[in-house]
Design a protein around this motif. Structure first.
Motif, PDB file in Angstrom:
ATOM      1  N   HIS A   1       4.444   8.694   3.174  1.00  0.00           N
ATOM      2  CA  HIS A   1       5.580   9.223   2.402  1.00  0.00           C
ATOM      3  C   HIS A   1       5.291   9.235   0.900  1.00  0.00           C
ATOM      4  CE1 HIS A   1       9.184   9.768   4.836  1.00  0.00           C
ATOM      5  NE2 HIS A   1       8.888   8.690   5.527  1.00  0.00           N
ATOM      6  N   ASP A   2       4.157   8.643   0.522  1.00  0.00           N
ATOM      7  CA  ASP A   2       3.830   8.405  -0.875  1.00  0.00           C
ATOM      8  C   ASP A   2       4.757   7.340  -1.464  1.00  0.00           C
ATOM      9  OD1 ASP A   2       2.040   8.812  -2.978  1.00  0.00           O
ATOM     10  OD2 ASP A   2       3.385  10.219  -3.981  1.00  0.00           O
ATOM     11  N   CYS A   3       5.175   6.412  -0.598  1.00  0.00           N
ATOM     12  CA  CYS A   3       6.019   5.276  -0.994  1.00  0.00           C
ATOM     13  C   CYS A   3       5.226   3.982  -0.819  1.00  0.00           C
ATOM     14  CB  CYS A   3       7.265   5.191  -0.118  1.00  0.00           C
ATOM     15  SG  CYS A   3       8.405   6.557  -0.292  1.00  0.00           S
ATOM     16  N   SER A   4       5.593   2.964  -1.576  1.00  0.00           N
ATOM     17  CA  SER A   4       4.979   1.645  -1.394  1.00  0.00           C
ATOM     18  C   SER A   4       5.565   0.979  -0.165  1.00  0.00           C
ATOM     19  CB  SER A   4       5.237   0.758  -2.612  1.00  0.00           C
ATOM     20  OG  SER A   4       4.547   1.248  -3.732  1.00  0.00           O
ATOM     21  N   HIS A   5       4.693   0.469   0.699  1.00  0.00           N
ATOM     22  CA  HIS A   5       5.119  -0.327   1.853  1.00  0.00           C
ATOM     23  C   HIS A   5       4.697  -1.766   1.591  1.00  0.00           C
ATOM     24  CE1 HIS A   5       6.291  -1.527   5.795  1.00  0.00           C
ATOM     25  NE2 HIS A   5       5.073  -1.956   6.080  1.00  0.00           N
ATOM     26  N   TRP A   6       5.589  -2.704   1.930  1.00  0.00           N
ATOM     27  CA  TRP A   6       5.366  -4.129   1.669  1.00  0.00           C
ATOM     28  C   TRP A   6       5.349  -4.911   2.969  1.00  0.00           C
ATOM     29  CZ3 TRP A   6       4.830  -6.541  -3.141  1.00  0.00           C
ATOM     30  CH2 TRP A   6       4.940  -5.691  -4.256  1.00  0.00           C
ATOM     31  N   TRP A   7       4.517  -5.948   3.010  1.00  0.00           N
ATOM     32  CA  TRP A   7       4.453  -6.893   4.119  1.00  0.00           C
ATOM     33  C   TRP A   7       3.833  -8.184   3.587  1.00  0.00           C
ATOM     34  CZ3 TRP A   7       1.145  -2.841   3.405  1.00  0.00           C
ATOM     35  CH2 TRP A   7      -0.216  -3.116   3.347  1.00  0.00           C
ATOM     36  N   LEU A   8       3.727  -9.204   4.439  1.00  0.00           N
ATOM     37  CA  LEU A   8       3.089 -10.466   4.060  1.00  0.00           C
ATOM     38  C   LEU A   8       1.831 -10.660   4.886  1.00  0.00           C
ATOM     39  CD1 LEU A   8       6.183 -12.872   3.897  1.00  0.00           C
ATOM     40  CD2 LEU A   8       5.094 -11.632   2.020  1.00  0.00           C
ATOM     41  N   GLU A   9       0.873 -11.358   4.284  1.00  0.00           N
ATOM     42  CA  GLU A   9      -0.358 -11.685   4.997  1.00  0.00           C
ATOM     43  C   GLU A   9      -0.632 -13.172   4.836  1.00  0.00           C
ATOM     44  OE1 GLU A   9      -3.922  -8.975   5.005  1.00  0.00           O
ATOM     45  OE2 GLU A   9      -4.739 -10.661   3.847  1.00  0.00           O
ATOM     46  N   ASP A  10      -1.028 -13.819   5.921  1.00  0.00           N
ATOM     47  CA  ASP A  10      -1.432 -15.218   5.887  1.00  0.00           C
ATOM     48  C   ASP A  10      -2.830 -15.263   5.265  1.00  0.00           C
ATOM     49  OD1 ASP A  10      -2.780 -17.654   6.660  1.00  0.00           O
ATOM     50  OD2 ASP A  10      -1.193 -17.999   8.120  1.00  0.00           O
TER      51      ASP A  10
ATOM     52  N   ALA B   1       0.859  -1.185   0.000  1.00  0.00           N
ATOM     53  CA  ALA B   1       0.000   0.000   0.000  1.00  0.00           C
ATOM     54  C   ALA B   1       0.896   1.237   0.000  1.00  0.00           C
ATOM     55  CB  ALA B   1      -0.910   0.010   1.227  1.00  0.00           C
ATOM     56  N   ILE B   2       0.345   2.335  -0.466  1.00  0.00           N
ATOM     57  CA  ILE B   2       1.053   3.618  -0.452  1.00  0.00           C
ATOM     58  C   ILE B   2       0.923   4.202   0.958  1.00  0.00           C
ATOM     59  CG2 ILE B   2       1.183   5.942  -1.432  1.00  0.00           C
ATOM     60  CD1 ILE B   2       1.992   3.657  -3.364  1.00  0.00           C
ATOM     61  N   ASP B   3       2.048   4.671   1.505  1.00  0.00           N
ATOM     62  CA  ASP B   3       2.056   5.190   2.877  1.00  0.00           C
ATOM     63  C   ASP B   3       2.079   6.719   2.894  1.00  0.00           C
ATOM     64  OD1 ASP B   3       4.679   5.930   2.316  1.00  0.00           O
ATOM     65  OD2 ASP B   3       5.579   4.453   3.650  1.00  0.00           O
TER      66      ASP B   3
ATOM     67  N   PRO C   1       0.200   1.286   6.637  1.00  0.00           N
ATOM     68  CA  PRO C   1      -0.999   1.460   5.805  1.00  0.00           C
ATOM     69  C   PRO C   1      -1.760   0.163   5.495  1.00  0.00           C
ATOM     70  CG  PRO C   1       0.927   1.474   4.412  1.00  0.00           C
ATOM     71  CD  PRO C   1       1.423   1.362   5.841  1.00  0.00           C
ATOM     72  N   TYR C   2      -1.881  -0.711   6.490  1.00  0.00           N
ATOM     73  CA  TYR C   2      -2.528  -2.008   6.250  1.00  0.00           C
ATOM     74  C   TYR C   2      -3.956  -1.864   5.725  1.00  0.00           C
ATOM     75  CZ  TYR C   2       1.285  -3.514   9.348  1.00  0.00           C
ATOM     76  OH  TYR C   2       2.501  -3.723   9.945  1.00  0.00           O
ATOM     77  N   ASP C   3      -4.666  -0.840   6.171  1.00  0.00           N
ATOM     78  CA  ASP C   3      -6.067  -0.662   5.769  1.00  0.00           C
ATOM     79  C   ASP C   3      -6.214  -0.397   4.271  1.00  0.00           C
ATOM     80  OD1 ASP C   3      -4.810   1.858   6.201  1.00  0.00           O
ATOM     81  OD2 ASP C   3      -6.761   2.839   6.414  1.00  0.00           O
TER      82      ASP C   3
END
Length: 163
Positions: free
Chosen positions: A88-97, A84-86, A119-121
């Motif tokens: 900072h206007d940057c892409s943030h990455w994570w993993l979801e089960d 998602a875009i945070d 920005p998980y929402d």
């Protein structure tokens, strides 16, 4: 045993393939592996444009390669890359089960460190960056640091051009 490959291309023709073969971690070890990844993050793994902010916010700039490394290091098929875009206007990455929607974000502290929230929402399922979603070199280099003696082989093969 698990193998991850990353080819390098001249146009659409591969000329080199790096193959990392290793003993993956079990899904039950994911929290421990996240800790190992966090311990092995360093400024040389991030792009130059993020290094200044990283000096004061040590998790900043590490979300992509740390998430990608975790994705490959764990022996499971339920982890989904999310982005998602945070602020900072940057892409943030994570993993979801995908089975229970649990979030695994090694670098979430980059937000809490500056009074923000991740920005998980706004997160959406994503494919990895790059052509054919190949793993990044930085991700593979981070994996080597984390794996230690679990590495079976880290091999680079030069490919012969097709005639």
């Amino acid at each position: 045993m698990k193998s991850v490959e990353r080819s390098r291309y001249n146009g659409k023709i591969p000329f080199e393939t790096r193959t990392l073969t290793f003993e993956p971690f079990q899904y039950s070890e994911i929290e421990m592996v996240m800790g190992l990844i966090a311990e092995n993050l360093s400024p040389d793994l991030i792009t130059k444009k993020y290094r200044k902010e990283n000096e004061h916010n040590p998790m900043f700039g590490h979300c992509y390669h740390s998430s990608q490394a975790l994705y490959y290091l764990i022996d499971t098929d339920v982890l989904q890359p999310m982005s998602a875009i945070d602020y900072h206007d940057c892409s943030h990455w994570w993993l979801e089960d995908t089975s229970c929607k649990k979030i695994y974000d090694i670098t979430s502290d980059q937000y809490y460190h500056v009074g923000q929230i991740p920005p998980y929402d706004k997160g959406k399922k994503k494919k990895w960056y790059g052509w054919q979603q190949r793993p990044h070199q930085r991700s593979l280099n981070l994996m080597i640091r984390v794996l230690g003696d679990r590495v079976i082989e880290d091999r680079v093969d030069k490919l012969k051009p097709a005639l």
